[in-house]
Write an enzyme that holds these catalytic residues in place. Structure first.
Site, short mmCIF file in Angstrom:
data_model
loop_
_atom_site.label_atom_id
_atom_site.label_comp_id
_atom_site.label_asym_id
_atom_site.label_seq_id
_atom_site.Cartn_x
_atom_site.Cartn_y
_atom_site.Cartn_z
N GLN A 103 -46.48 39.44 -1.47
CA GLN A 103 -48.01 39.36 -1.83
C GLN A 103 -48.07 38.36 -1.59
OE1 GLN A 103 -50.46 39.62 -5.54
NE2 GLN A 103 -51.42 41.48 -4.31
N TYR A 182 -60.00 36.34 -5.30
CA TYR A 182 -59.18 35.76 -4.65
C TYR A 182 -60.22 35.53 -3.21
CZ TYR A 182 -57.01 35.23 -9.09
OH TYR A 182 -56.34 35.41 -10.36
N ARG A 230 -54.65 44.38 -0.02
CA ARG A 230 -55.03 44.90 -1.31
C ARG A 230 -56.08 44.21 -1.28
NH1 ARG A 230 -52.56 44.42 -7.67
NH2 ARG A 230 -52.45 46.37 -8.18
N GLY A 340 -47.47 49.31 -12.81
CA GLY A 340 -47.47 47.39 -13.61
C GLY A 340 -46.54 47.57 -14.59
N ARG A 341 -47.54 47.56 -15.12
CA ARG A 341 -46.74 46.85 -17.27
C ARG A 341 -46.09 47.91 -17.25
NH1 ARG A 341 -52.12 47.61 -20.07
NH2 ARG A 341 -52.19 48.99 -18.36
#
Ligand SMILES: Cc1cc2nc3c(=O)[nH]c(=O)nc-3n(C[C@H](O)[C@H](O)[C@H](O)COP(=O)(O)O)c2cc1C
Length: 373
Positions: A103, A182, A230, A340-341
């Site tokens: 990424q 971002y 993304r 993810g988690r």
């Protein structure tokens, strides 16, 4: 409910995946002080490949530009030592029959300089609008300066260089971090972009930065290397923000990116069950796939009861069945699902799901973020 839909192989621009489970990019801050990936990081990713993850997307990796990063213990793709560290990671993942995409990340105005790898580099953004929130460390973000045209071109070149390095280094693809407020998203979102030149103003001007960026990467990596993109409506500093108010606007952005070279969209939501443009039942990935015809990846709260941002605020999540994901995928809304988690909690999640062992999953706990297991 059958999980068979998750285990149908799929190919993205020649990258064959054994299943449709993607490891979501997760910043862990375990690199050396020089931003070099360590042997423990190689083992961490290898465990997920051995646990049968179809595609691993790495944690955000700073591109080859001094203004890109805010923490020297977050890995970068720039120096020979960083490349060697990543080569060990890609080898380890391939040794376990996995696939891995890097990424690529530039934080733009979401930058604190206390721990930055290049603290003297300017904080650059689409405009000079300061972020409204304090950083997660509590340190205020640096005041940004709007990029000049030269700096825009240098930044595109930096992404292209790091993408070419990723290919050389054995990665199977790259993902542009165009989400969560971002740098790339700062151009897309009018809340951060107050430019009056051809990179600001209308939607088509705001998307120019991202479109040129993808074109530069495509030129650097050639036609046969997967580029994922993304994106998100929400921003780390504004959960209610949107880059597209309608499916039509979303289609304009995503199709321009597709034409520039994107092979798959990764639509970031904090909850995959949230519909994007009611009354349609589609979530954001569903819209991305419908509008572009490209395989899309969904994400958010898979196998867990709470959002990841609640984890950062100190809440624990409970395990949750995958019924909604499976229903969405059975309907053909989108092609892949990122986790993810729950994959931090249990690296063997895909294998256990394939074997029908949902109740054997090791639940994610917040304290697991302290170590790299
Ligand atoms: C510790 C942590 C670090 C993250 N770092 C990144 C990152 O570097 N890049 C990114 O795009 N998203 C990042 N995210 C967001 C995840 O990719 C994902 O979208 C989010 O955790 C929701 O998925 P989940 O509910 O399955 O955890 C991070 C999430 C967590 C929990």
């Amino acid at each position: 409910m059958s999980t068979d839909i998750l285990f149908r192989p799929i190919s993205i621009n020649g990258m064959s995946l054994r299943n449709r489970i993607v490891m979501a990019p997760m910043t862990r801050v375990f690199a050396t002080d020089e931003g070099v990936p360590t042997p423990s990081m190689a083992e961490y990713y290898k465990r997920r490949a051995a646990g049968e993850v179809g595609l691993i997307v790495t944690e955000g990796v700073f591109v080859d530009h001094p203004s890109a990063g805010y923490d020297r213990n977050i890995p970068a793709l720039s120096t020979p030592a960083q490349l060697e560290g990543w080569r060990q990671v890609t080898r380890a993942v391939h040794g376990a029959q996995g696939k891995i995409a890097a990424q690529l990340w530039h934080v733009g105005r979401q930058r604190t300089i206390r721990k930055a790898p290049y603290p003297d580099a300017p904080t650059l953004s689409s405009g000079d609008v300061r972020s409204r929130i304090p950083s997660s460390s509590g340190t205020p973000f640096a005041r940004p300066r709007a990029m000049t045209f030269d700096e825009i071109h240098e930044t595109h070149a930096a992404f292209a260089r790091s993408a070419a390095m990723a290919r050389e280094d054995g990665f199977d693809g790259v993902e542009v971090h165009g989400a969560h407020g971002y740098l790339v998203d700062q151009f897309l979102w009018e809340g951060a972009n107050n430019r009056t030149d051809e990179y600001g103003g209308s939607l088509t001007s705001r998307m120019r930065f991202a479109v040129e960026l993808v074109s530069a990467i495509r030129k650097a990596v050639g036609p046969d290397f997967p580029i994922l993109f993304r994106f998100s409506q929400w921003k780390a500093d504004d959960y209610h923000a949107r880059i597209a108010e309608s499916p039509e606007d979303l289609g304009i952005v995503l199709n321009a990116l597709r034409e520039a070279g994107v092979d798959s969209f990764h639509a970031s939501q904090r909850d995959h069950a949230e519909v994007s443009f009611p009354p349609s039942p589609l979530n954001l990935a569903g819209w991305a796939e419908k509008l572009t015809g490209l395989p899309a990846i969904s994400v958010g709260k898979v196998a867990l009861s709470g959002e990841f941002t609640s984890t950062f605020r100190g809440e624990e999540s409970e395990p949750r069945p995958l019924d909604e994901v499976l229903a969405q995928m059975e309907r053909g809304d989108y092609s892949l699902i990122a986790v993810g988690r729950a994959l931090i909690g249990d690296p063997e999640l895909p294998k256990k799901l394939r074997e029908g062992r949902f109740h054997d999953l090791v639940p994610f706990r917040r304290d697991m973020l302290q170590t790299l297991d």
